[in-house]
Scaffold this motif. Structure first.
Motif, PDB file in Angstrom:
ATOM      1  N   TRP A 102      -4.923  -1.350   0.881  1.00 43.92           N
ATOM      2  CA  TRP A 102      -5.848  -0.242   0.660  1.00 43.92           C
ATOM      3  C   TRP A 102      -5.246   0.776  -0.308  1.00 43.92           C
ATOM      4  N   CYS A 103      -6.058   1.750  -0.657  1.00 43.16           N
ATOM      5  CA  CYS A 103      -5.596   2.876  -1.452  1.00 43.16           C
ATOM      6  C   CYS A 103      -6.306   4.130  -0.944  1.00 43.16           C
ATOM      7  N   HIS A 104      -5.750   5.267  -1.223  1.00 45.84           N
ATOM      8  CA  HIS A 104      -6.417   6.529  -0.913  1.00 45.84           C
ATOM      9  C   HIS A 104      -5.675   7.669  -1.592  1.00 45.84           C
ATOM     10  N   GLU A 105      -6.211   8.865  -1.464  1.00 48.05           N
ATOM     11  CA  GLU A 105      -5.567  10.078  -1.950  1.00 48.05           C
ATOM     12  C   GLU A 105      -5.295  10.966  -0.739  1.00 48.05           C
ATOM     13  N   PHE A 106      -4.067  11.467  -0.669  1.00 47.40           N
ATOM     14  CA  PHE A 106      -3.650  12.199   0.517  1.00 47.40           C
ATOM     15  C   PHE A 106      -2.822  13.420   0.138  1.00 47.40           C
ATOM     16  N   GLU A 107      -3.309  14.581   0.479  1.00 47.25           N
ATOM     17  CA  GLU A 107      -2.601  15.852   0.310  1.00 47.25           C
ATOM     18  C   GLU A 107      -2.053  16.039  -1.108  1.00 47.25           C
ATOM     19  N   GLY A 108      -2.845  15.636  -2.092  1.00 49.49           N
ATOM     20  CA  GLY A 108      -2.476  15.851  -3.488  1.00 49.49           C
ATOM     21  C   GLY A 108      -1.917  14.642  -4.196  1.00 49.49           C
ATOM     22  N   GLY A 109      -1.452  13.645  -3.441  1.00 47.59           N
ATOM     23  CA  GLY A 109      -0.881  12.450  -4.054  1.00 47.59           C
ATOM     24  C   GLY A 109      -1.823  11.266  -3.990  1.00 47.59           C
ATOM     25  N   ARG A 110      -1.412  10.176  -4.636  1.00 42.28           N
ATOM     26  CA  ARG A 110      -2.170   8.922  -4.614  1.00 42.28           C
ATOM     27  C   ARG A 110      -1.303   7.859  -3.975  1.00 42.28           C
ATOM     28  N   GLN A 111      -1.892   7.059  -3.064  1.00 42.05           N
ATOM     29  CA  GLN A 111      -1.128   6.050  -2.327  1.00 42.05           C
ATOM     30  C   GLN A 111      -1.827   4.695  -2.365  1.00 42.05           C
ATOM     31  N   PHE A 112      -1.015   3.654  -2.574  1.00 42.50           N
ATOM     32  CA  PHE A 112      -1.476   2.266  -2.489  1.00 42.50           C
ATOM     33  C   PHE A 112      -0.549   1.541  -1.536  1.00 42.50           C
ATOM     34  N   TYR A 113      -1.130   0.721  -0.658  1.00 43.37           N
ATOM     35  CA  TYR A 113      -0.315  -0.059   0.268  1.00 43.37           C
ATOM     36  C   TYR A 113      -0.846  -1.474   0.374  1.00 43.37           C
ATOM     37  N   THR A 114       0.069  -2.443   0.382  1.00 47.94           N
ATOM     38  CA  THR A 114      -0.274  -3.830   0.691  1.00 47.94           C
ATOM     39  C   THR A 114       0.703  -4.347   1.740  1.00 47.94           C
ATOM     40  N   SER A 115       0.174  -4.988   2.769  1.00 45.14           N
ATOM     41  CA  SER A 115       1.048  -5.529   3.809  1.00 45.14           C
ATOM     42  C   SER A 115       1.570  -6.917   3.442  1.00 45.14           C
ATOM     43  N   LEU A 116       1.126  -7.456   2.329  1.00 45.31           N
ATOM     44  CA  LEU A 116       1.563  -8.784   1.894  1.00 45.31           C
ATOM     45  C   LEU A 116       2.958  -8.712   1.266  1.00 45.31           C
ATOM     46  N   GLY A 117       3.620  -9.872   1.191  1.00 48.90           N
ATOM     47  CA  GLY A 117       4.884  -9.932   0.474  1.00 48.90           C
ATOM     48  C   GLY A 117       6.114 -10.283   1.292  1.00 48.90           C
ATOM     49  N   HIS A 118       5.942 -11.096   2.338  1.00 47.89           N
ATOM     50  CA  HIS A 118       7.092 -11.408   3.199  1.00 47.89           C
ATOM     51  C   HIS A 118       8.081 -12.370   2.543  1.00 47.89           C
ATOM     52  N   LYS A 119       7.587 -13.414   1.916  1.00 47.98           N
ATOM     53  CA  LYS A 119       8.470 -14.468   1.424  1.00 47.98           C
ATOM     54  C   LYS A 119       9.106 -14.097   0.083  1.00 47.98           C
ATOM     55  N   THR A 120      10.377 -14.437  -0.059  1.00 45.42           N
ATOM     56  CA  THR A 120      11.136 -14.109  -1.266  1.00 45.42           C
ATOM     57  C   THR A 120      10.467 -14.649  -2.525  1.00 45.42           C
ATOM     58  N   GLU A 121       9.940 -15.869  -2.451  1.00 50.89           N
ATOM     59  CA  GLU A 121       9.374 -16.492  -3.645  1.00 50.89           C
ATOM     60  C   GLU A 121       8.109 -15.822  -4.142  1.00 50.89           C
ATOM     61  N   TYR A 122       7.475 -15.004  -3.305  1.00 50.68           N
ATOM     62  CA  TYR A 122       6.258 -14.318  -3.752  1.00 50.68           C
ATOM     63  C   TYR A 122       6.549 -13.347  -4.890  1.00 50.68           C
ATOM     64  N   TYR A 123       7.789 -12.906  -5.005  1.00 51.16           N
ATOM     65  CA  TYR A 123       8.130 -11.947  -6.044  1.00 51.16           C
ATOM     66  C   TYR A 123       8.365 -12.619  -7.396  1.00 51.16           C
ATOM     67  N   GLN A 124       8.008 -13.913  -7.443  1.00 49.94           N
ATOM     68  CA  GLN A 124       7.914 -14.625  -8.714  1.00 49.94           C
ATOM     69  C   GLN A 124       6.520 -15.226  -8.891  1.00 49.94           C
ATOM     70  N   ASP A 125       5.612 -14.905  -7.981  1.00 52.34           N
ATOM     71  CA  ASP A 125       4.244 -15.423  -8.038  1.00 52.34           C
ATOM     72  C   ASP A 125       3.386 -14.516  -8.922  1.00 52.34           C
ATOM     73  N   PRO A 126       2.844 -15.043 -10.031  1.00 50.80           N
ATOM     74  CA  PRO A 126       2.103 -14.199 -10.980  1.00 50.80           C
ATOM     75  C   PRO A 126       0.921 -13.462 -10.353  1.00 50.80           C
ATOM     76  N   MET A 127       0.212 -14.109  -9.436  1.00 48.20           N
ATOM     77  CA  MET A 127      -0.953 -13.471  -8.834  1.00 48.20           C
ATOM     78  C   MET A 127      -0.533 -12.317  -7.932  1.00 48.20           C
ATOM     79  N   PHE A 128       0.507 -12.515  -7.155  1.00 47.01           N
ATOM     80  CA  PHE A 128       0.992 -11.450  -6.285  1.00 47.01           C
ATOM     81  C   PHE A 128       1.555 -10.294  -7.103  1.00 47.01           C
ATOM     82  N   LEU A 129       2.275 -10.618  -8.172  1.00 40.88           N
ATOM     83  CA  LEU A 129       2.824  -9.573  -9.026  1.00 40.88           C
ATOM     84  C   LEU A 129       1.716  -8.765  -9.695  1.00 40.88           C
TER      85      LEU A 129
END
Length: 247
Positions: free
Chosen positions: A206-233
């Motif tokens: 999700w994303c939102h704006e909170f108390e003046g800032g902007r925040q994005f969060y994703t709960s995905l990304g457990h496996k090490t190899e995902y940090y070389q996956d083009p779609m996840f990146l």
């Protein structure tokens, strides 16, 4: 004379470009508890993303960087698989609050929602607080907002393998981007939580704006190899750019 003017203009352009370059803090502090083995991979991937997109970056797990003056250098702070206590003093927490109030951007990845589990302000800023997850498994993800820069490159549904995080204390202001399809998830405790709170789907990005800032969060990304996956990146980069108000 014209050549001299052109030289000064070139110098000014280079100076202005360097001055305008956004700097991103990649923060990986873990307190007492589980520490993910994907941290070094996430740092390497995020550093490479920053380099490729014209951002300066700095990575650390040292909470002493959280002072009002030091945080003024950063346009975005990424909690990359941080967990448990992210800070060691109230002064550091206040510096982070002040950073948010000045319009600072925040991106949380995976276990970042398990950071600062005793601090309700942090839960509201991030968008929620980690509860638990069933075993790592394949499941379908429903794209709720396919026009967001963090999701527009994804198929719908998106088939993925990960830990499906269940989060509570959800901030009602969040704009849900992705939701896990719970019908295909094996979990003996599913009836306890999340139960039928969101029907057959549960928010995972999700994303939102909170108390003046902007925040994005994703709960995905457990496996090490995902940090070389083009779609996840691309998912991460889209979130970063949105937080920086570039999309």
């Amino acid at each position: 004379m014209k050549s001299l003017v052109l030289i000064f203009i070139s110098i000014a352009l280079v100076f202005n470009e360097a001055k305008a370059q956004k700097k991103i803090l990649i923060y990986t502090k873990n307190g007492k508890g589980f520490v993910h083995d994907n941290i070094s991979a996430s740092v390497a991937a995020l550093t490479k993303l920053c380099d490729a997109n014209g951002y300066a970056s700095q990575s650390t797990d040292d909470p002493s960087i959280f002072t009002t003056e030091q945080l003024k250098k950063f346009s975005c702070i990424i909690f990359a698989n941080s967990n448990n206590e992210a800070f060691t003093s109230e002064e550091q927490r206040q510096a982070f609050v002040d950073y948010t109030h000045r319009g600072g951007s925040f991106v949380g990845i995976h276990s970042a929602s398990g950071s600062e589990r005793q601090w309700p302000w942090f839960w509201a800023m991030l968008g929620g607080k980690f509860v638990r997850h069933p075993k790592l498994q394949k499941f379908n993800i429903k794209v709720i907002d396919g026009n967001h820069p963090a999701t527009k490159s994804l198929s719908n549904p998106w088939s993925w393998e990960d830990e499906c995080y269940f989060i509570n204390n959800l901030n009602p202001d969040i704009h849900v981007l992705l939701a896990a399809d719970l019908t295909g998830i094996q979990d003996e405790e599913k009836k306890v939580y999340p139960g039928t709170t969101f029907g057959d789907f549960f928010p995972i990005a999700w994303c939102h704006e909170f108390e003046g800032g902007r925040q994005f969060y994703t709960s995905l990304g457990h496996k090490t190899e995902y940090y070389q996956d083009p779609m996840f990146l691309q998912h991460l980069l889209g979130g970063i750019k949105w937080a920086l108000k570039e999309n």
